[in-house]
Scaffold this active site. Structure first.
Site, mmCIF file in Angstrom:
data_model
loop_
_atom_site.group_PDB
_atom_site.id
_atom_site.type_symbol
_atom_site.label_atom_id
_atom_site.label_comp_id
_atom_site.label_asym_id
_atom_site.label_seq_id
_atom_site.Cartn_x
_atom_site.Cartn_y
_atom_site.Cartn_z
ATOM 1 N N GLU A 1 0.823 -0.893 -0.025
ATOM 2 C CA GLU A 1 0.050 0.095 -0.159
ATOM 3 C C GLU A 1 0.985 1.141 -0.050
ATOM 4 O O GLU A 1 1.620 1.403 0.825
ATOM 5 C CB GLU A 1 -0.921 -0.119 1.366
ATOM 6 C CG GLU A 1 -1.938 -1.193 1.424
ATOM 7 C CD GLU A 1 -2.628 -1.090 2.514
ATOM 8 O OE1 GLU A 1 -2.789 -0.045 3.347
ATOM 9 O OE2 GLU A 1 -3.419 -2.218 2.804
ATOM 10 N N GLU B 1 -5.476 8.019 10.589
ATOM 11 C CA GLU B 1 -3.962 7.983 10.735
ATOM 12 C C GLU B 1 -3.697 8.429 12.170
ATOM 13 O O GLU B 1 -3.707 9.444 12.742
ATOM 14 C CB GLU B 1 -3.164 8.437 9.876
ATOM 15 C CG GLU B 1 -3.699 8.387 8.433
ATOM 16 C CD GLU B 1 -3.750 7.138 8.032
ATOM 17 O OE1 GLU B 1 -3.434 6.020 8.642
ATOM 18 O OE2 GLU B 1 -4.295 6.838 6.893
#
Length: 280
Positions: free
Chosen positions: A48, A59
């Site tokens: 990824e 995140e």
């Protein structure tokens, strides 16, 4: 059959697919492609590549810092496509772009999917794209041969898990905790129960688990009820520590990243990264 499908098809009955996440432009634009090749050599079944974004929703601090560092080098979405092109010159390992939907909308959905596929991208992961609002992107991704991965979490309803499984191609991404990337795994049976339940409901795609995995033991424990696992923050932290250490050459750093990937995949021993310098 896509490269990602072929990867899952080739796994043995006891094998677990390993996906590794790295932010494009981190720790600097010149380092990204060599790092992608290092984790590729270390055994990544797919990669990824993070599209740097200023306002991430899912995140934790490690990936936030990596994205901010990349943006400080003026890394753009076009740069990320060029990174994929450079990686594709020497590797057929499946690569997915992971990020947020606003830059894709700004680029233009069909144009982005067209250019991503042309660069060698195999799929997209956009955590802030609700499946019920994904028609345009699903159509564009399918038209250009891209897989589109959707996420589930421990608080996702059964009906929504089924919708995600119907909409997704490539795999379904099971977030292990209702938190941010890099979160510590809860030492309770609830994570295992959730993954067992998800395993029963997801029947059209492979099921992979991510968030909070730091070691091979973590990976094996969490993936008992999935087809594989994904590691991001632990890899980002390892790279950050290596690049902040002035004693090592770039080839030595890359060798340590490769060893770290191999450890996550197989449990092979890996040297500890150097201590990160104190922040003044």
């Amino acid at each position: 059959m896509s490269r990602l499908d072929e990867t899952f098809e080739a796994l043995g009955p006891d094998d677990k697919a390993m996906g590794l996440f790295l932010t494009d432009g981190f720790p600097n634009p010149d380092a990204t492609v060599p790092l992608l090749h290092a984790i590729d050599r270390g055994g990544a079944d797919f990669i990824e590549l993070g599209m740097p974004f200023s306002d991430p929703l899912a995140e934790g601090r490690p990936i936030q810092r990596a994205s901010a560092q990349a943006l400080s080098h003026d890394v753009t979405l076009v740069d990320t496509l060029h990174t994929v092109e450079a990686f594709r010159e020497d590797s057929d390992t499946p690569l997915l772009l992971m990020g947020y939907v606003n830059p894709v909308f700004k680029y233009g959905v069909d144009g982005f999917c067209r250019d991503a596929a042309k660069a060698g991208v195999d799929g997209l992961i956009l955590p802030d794209l609700p499946p019920q609002e994904s028609d345009a992107l699903c159509d564009a991704a399918a038209a250009h041969g891209l897989d589109l991965v959707f996420l589930i979490a421990p608080n996702t309803s059964d009906d929504r898990i089924r919708v995600v499984d119907q909409r997704a191609t490539g795999f379904v991404y099971a977030v292990s905790v209702t938190g941010l990337t890099g979160s510590d795994l809860a030492e309770t049976p609830s994570v295992e129960e959730y993954l067992m339940h998800a395993e029963d409901l997801v029947d059209q795609n492979p099921l992979l688990v991510g968030f909070g995995i730091k070691t091979h033991d973590d990976a094996m424990e969490l993936s008992r009820h999935t087809d594989g696992f994904i590691v991001g923050s632990a890899l980002i932290n390892h790279v950050a520590a290596l690049w902040e250490s002035p004693e090592q050459s770039v080839p030595d750093r890359l060798a340590e990243v490769e060893a770290f990937a191999r450890h996550l995949k197989s449990g092979a021993p890996t040297p500890a990264p150097p201590p990160r310098p104190a922040q003044g």
